[in-house]
Each structure stands twice: as C-alpha cells, then as structure tokens.
Design an enzyme around this catalytic site. Structure first.
Site, PDB file in Angstrom:
ATOM      1  N   ASN A   1       9.214  54.614  60.664  1.00  0.00           N
ATOM      2  CA  ASN A   1      10.579  55.359  59.747  1.00  0.00           C
ATOM      3  C   ASN A   1      11.457  56.672  60.951  1.00  0.00           C
ATOM      4  OD1 ASN A   1      12.331  56.565  58.394  1.00  0.00           O
ATOM      5  ND2 ASN A   1      11.395  56.135  56.625  1.00  0.00           N
TER       6      ASN A   1
ATOM      7  N   CYS B   1      14.922  58.032  58.459  1.00  0.00           N
ATOM      8  CA  CYS B   1      15.120  58.277  57.022  1.00  0.00           C
ATOM      9  C   CYS B   1      16.375  60.089  57.250  1.00  0.00           C
ATOM     10  CB  CYS B   1      14.233  58.782  56.343  1.00  0.00           C
ATOM     11  SG  CYS B   1      14.167  58.983  54.926  1.00  0.00           S
TER      12      CYS B   1
ATOM     13  N   THR C   1      18.990  54.088  56.198  1.00  0.00           N
ATOM     14  CA  THR C   1      20.622  54.900  55.284  1.00  0.00           C
ATOM     15  C   THR C   1      21.486  55.765  56.305  1.00  0.00           C
ATOM     16  OG1 THR C   1      18.971  56.237  55.166  1.00  0.00           O
ATOM     17  CG2 THR C   1      18.982  54.383  52.907  1.00  0.00           C
TER      18      THR C   1
ATOM     19  N   CYS D   1      51.031  28.873  45.042  1.00  0.00           N
ATOM     20  CA  CYS D   1      51.146  31.015  44.732  1.00  0.00           C
ATOM     21  C   CYS D   1      52.039  30.469  43.600  1.00  0.00           C
ATOM     22  CB  CYS D   1      52.492  30.430  45.946  1.00  0.00           C
ATOM     23  SG  CYS D   1      52.572  32.331  45.386  1.00  0.00           S
TER      24      CYS D   1
ATOM     25  N   CYS E   1      52.662  36.463  42.642  1.00  0.00           N
ATOM     26  CA  CYS E   1      52.841  37.579  42.421  1.00  0.00           C
ATOM     27  C   CYS E   1      52.974  38.558  42.480  1.00  0.00           C
ATOM     28  CB  CYS E   1      50.919  37.881  41.882  1.00  0.00           C
ATOM     29  SG  CYS E   1      50.284  38.018  43.567  1.00  0.00           S
TER      30      CYS E   1
ATOM     31  N   CYS F   1      52.825  42.968  52.813  1.00  0.00           N
ATOM     32  CA  CYS F   1      53.487  42.718  54.273  1.00  0.00           C
ATOM     33  C   CYS F   1      55.004  43.898  54.113  1.00  0.00           C
ATOM     34  CB  CYS F   1      53.830  41.227  53.942  1.00  0.00           C
ATOM     35  SG  CYS F   1      54.508  40.999  56.057  1.00  0.00           S
TER      36      CYS F   1
ATOM     37  N   CYS G   1      47.692  38.789  60.864  1.00  0.00           N
ATOM     38  CA  CYS G   1      47.083  39.807  60.534  1.00  0.00           C
ATOM     39  C   CYS G   1      45.996  39.999  60.012  1.00  0.00           C
ATOM     40  CB  CYS G   1      48.081  41.652  60.535  1.00  0.00           C
ATOM     41  SG  CYS G   1      48.780  41.659  59.262  1.00  0.00           S
TER      42      CYS G   1
ATOM     43  N   CYS H   1      48.044  39.518  54.737  1.00  0.00           N
ATOM     44  CA  CYS H   1      49.070  38.462  53.689  1.00  0.00           C
ATOM     45  C   CYS H   1      47.509  38.281  52.579  1.00  0.00           C
ATOM     46  CB  CYS H   1      49.819  38.177  53.597  1.00  0.00           C
ATOM     47  SG  CYS H   1      50.098  36.528  54.396  1.00  0.00           S
TER      48      CYS H   1
ATOM     49  N   CYS I   1      46.233  37.979  48.662  1.00  0.00           N
ATOM     50  CA  CYS I   1      46.039  37.294  47.827  1.00  0.00           C
ATOM     51  C   CYS I   1      45.162  36.626  46.649  1.00  0.00           C
ATOM     52  CB  CYS I   1      46.806  36.448  48.115  1.00  0.00           C
ATOM     53  SG  CYS I   1      46.569  34.783  47.623  1.00  0.00           S
TER      54      CYS I   1
END
Length: 422
Positions: A132, A135, A201, A342, A345, A352, A382, A385, A389
């Site tokens: 270890n 830690c 961690t 679609c 919404c 965008c 990119c 969207c 969605c």
C-alpha cells in the site's frame, strides 16, 4: 460457457473479481462470507501498526438523485491487531484454498521494516502481497502510503525491499495523487514488482454542511482531506490503467481499481489492460451479492461475443489509446436527429445554442409541427447534443465519408518539415 478464471501474475483466481483492501475485507468473517457469495479473491485490509482510527469516517457524494456517485473516507488501515488478522487469514485460507488472499501491507520505506512485515505475514499462507503505497490520508502524514507512492525512488526501494524476502508475488499499489503515474509504475517494475494495482483513492473533500458549516465527514467538528473513490473516479482510473498499459517499457500485469460497479465496467478495465479487477465501493453500497450480476453479466458477454476466456479481453483496446497528436484531423462526425423519436424537449438546441456551435435549428413543418434539424455543414461533431438528449436513439452521431486522406498533427508537422527543408 466461457472461462472466467484468471491467472494474475501467477495468482490463480476462480474469477477476476477481488474485493479491494478496504472495510469489506477487514475480518475473516467478512472475507469468508464474500467467498461463499462468489467473489474470486480478496485483498485483506491493510496490516500496519499502530492501530488507530477516528469517527466518523465516511462521506458520500450524491448527485441528481443518484446515491453514492462518489465516496470518501478518512478511515485508516485495519484497526485490529496484526496477530488477530493473521490468525483469521490462516483460518480463511484453510477453508477456501482456491480463493486467493492477498495481504495488503504498509510500513515506512526502510529495508528492515519491509522485511519484518513481509516475513511476519507470509507464513500464514497468503497468495501474494499488495504494497500500500497510495493511501492519501492519515498514514501519509506519518511517512507511509502516498508519502512513499509519490516518489519513484521510494516506490522502487520499497518494492525491492519487499521482494527481497517475499516468497509469493508482490503487487505494488500506486497512488493517483501524482502528475504521471507511469513514472511510479516504471519504478515499481524496476524494484521487481510482479504486478501493479491502481488506483488508490484520490485526495478529496466530499462536502460541507451548509447548516453547521462543518466539512464532512467531521470528527468532533473538525475535518481532514480523505480518499475519494466510487463510480465518479472510474474515468480517472481507466485513463491511468490505459496510460500504463500502452507504455512499451511497462511489462507487468495491472490490477484495475476505481469505480468498478458493473460487469460492463469490468470489461472496459480489462480491454484497457487490467488482468483482473478489484471492487470496493459497489460492494459497500449494495452488499456482497452484487457478485452474481458481475459474474453472470461477464460470462454472458463472453458467450455472446464467442470469446472462450476472459483473459482474451486483456489489453485489446490499448493500441487504440494514443496521444491527441496521433488522431486523424480529417475525420468528421455530425449529429443527426431522428424526429420520429425526438420529443422536442429542445435540450439539444439549448445546449448547442448556449455552449457549443449554434447549429441546431428549431423549425415548423408544413403541418405546423415543431421539429429540430442539424445544419450538418456547420456541426463539428462535438457530441454535446447527444449527451444531453434524454431519449435513447433520438440523436445519432454519424461518421461522414472521408473527403481527405487521414492526417494527424504529427503527420502535418512532418509534412511541413519536409516542405521547409526543400
């Protein structure tokens, strides 16, 4: 049915799922129950002295209705005497000889202390050691854990000291609280590690109570940084596994740790180079019985893909993980909206319009119905969207037919260099 047993660095396990060194592996009672439930192996909660701890110890990050998206702890190593742990390791190994028990150990980076702890532990029949060196809280202030793991020279020395007396495989556990984890991975290999495990961690403060103004978790009104884990850290862990796996000069197995909660997570880690995985937060959140879903899902996936053994997955995606400068600059992807699915919404339009490239139009058809349409010649692909969605399948990302041959930044620079030399 596909074979899901593994041989990790010489340690055989009936499946790739080991419980990570943490609260679930604190006693023989727990590890025996885990093995009965179907877990392949266990990394016993870190053995170290002195035996100290605090209360409270845990905190969680809940996000948007999901409980335990992230988990934080300020708990230290096992708070039970080493001799008591050794007795239970011996008893557990006698009861479950086919299930590997790995002893997690931690001491200062001194030869005699590593020799002492390794010799003291290995006689009870452990199948391996996990050092270890990661830690981040409590023990690091005493010169152990991440205080060692952040220095490649100390990682190498600690591993070497352990290997000098270990008669079973040694796994060096690395800290993510470092700029470049490949540096410590190489150091572990130079020290003779049979394998590395990652990630431990991540330094964190999980939150602040806005009524009492106490950071959490708090100990009598005061708090300290802790170690962050759980589903939220998976992308960080996956990157570090992939970064180490793709280095040609790192040639030892990797045990993947960090937010593994589902069988799909397991496959991702193994594709990116993990020879096995360790699980903690998911077991703490849902109990040992999640192993049924993990093993069944993994086995079904292998059968569906016609893959005979889970070990055939290891590293299959590594060659696809590269530097940005190797990516094809001429590759083009665009968004395409399926208006029959679609629900209008408009989240894609808002995202965008406000934060991306303003290429989704809100239109009205000849029947007076609203619909959305992407101006594909202006879309940069990119993905935003499709990410926002809420309806599966309403937006597809489409790869366009190439109009130019592939060209990476490195290709471009090389071509420019040739041109300039003429």
């Amino acid at each position: 049915m596909a074979e899901i047993s593994i041989n990790f660095a010489g340690i055989k396990s009936p499946n790739p799922y080991w419980l990570a060194s943490a609260p679930p592996t604190n006693t023989g009672y727990q590890v025996q129950r885990a093995f009965e439930a179907g877990w392949g192996g266990a990394v016993w909660k870190t053995l170290c002295e002195p035996v100290l701890n605090v209360t409270s110890r845990f905190g969680a990050h809940h996000f948007n209705g999901q409980r335990v998206a992230g988990f934080n702890n300020i708990e230290l190593v096992s708070d039970r005497p080493i001799e008591e742990n050794l007795k239970e390791i011996y008893e557990t190994k006698k009861l479950f000889p086919d299930h590997p028990i790995i002893a997690s150990v931690m001491v200062e980076p001194e030869r005699d202390k590593w020799h002492e702890i390794i010799k003291r532990v290995q006689d009870v029949g452990v199948d391996g050691f996990e050092l270890n060196l990661g830690c981040p809280h409590g023990m690091s202030e005493r010169g152990m854990g991440a205080a060692v793991g952040q220095h490649p020279d100390l990682v190498e020395k600690s591993t070497l000291y352990a290997k000098e007396v270990a008669e079973v495989p040694v796994i060096t556990k690395l800290t993510p609280n470092i700029t470049d984890i490949t540096a410590t991975a190489r150091a572990a290999e130079r020290g003779g590690a049979d394998a590395i495990s990652m990630i431990n961690t991540i330094n964190s403060l999980i939150g602040v109570d806005i009524d009492t103004w106490n950071p959490t978790p708090n100990v009598n009104g005061k708090a300290a940084h802790g170690g962050y884990c759980g589903p939220a850290v998976k992308p960080i862990a996956l990157n570090m596994v992939g970064e180490c796996a793709r280095q040609p000069d790192i040639n030892i197995p990797i045990s993947g740790i960090g937010g593994i909660s589902t069988w799909q997570d397991t496959i991702e880690f193994m594709l990116m180079g993990s020879g096995g995985v360790q699980v903690c937060t998911a077991a703490m959140h849902h109990g040992f019985s999640i192993i049924d879903d993990l093993t069944e899902g993994l086995s079904n996936y292998l059968d569906d893909k016609g893959i005979d053994s889970v070990e055939e997955l290891v590293g299959k995606s590594v060659e696809k993980y590269s530097d940005w400068s190797d990516l094809d600059l001429n590759h083009q992807t665009v968004a395409r909206i399926n208006n029959d699915i679609c629900i209008n919404c408009n989240k894609c339009h808002i995202a965008c319009e406000d934060t991306a490239h303003q290429c989704i139009d809100m239109l009205v058809d000849e029947n007076g119905n609203d619909y959305l349409q992407v101006r594909e010649d202006e879309c940069v692909g990119c993905n935003l969207c499709s990410i926002v969605c809420p309806v599966e399948g309403a937006i597809d990302m489409i790869d366009l037919k190439p109009t130019e041959p592939p060209m990476s930044w490195n290709n471009r620079q090389a071509a420019l260099q040739v041109m300039n030399s003429k």
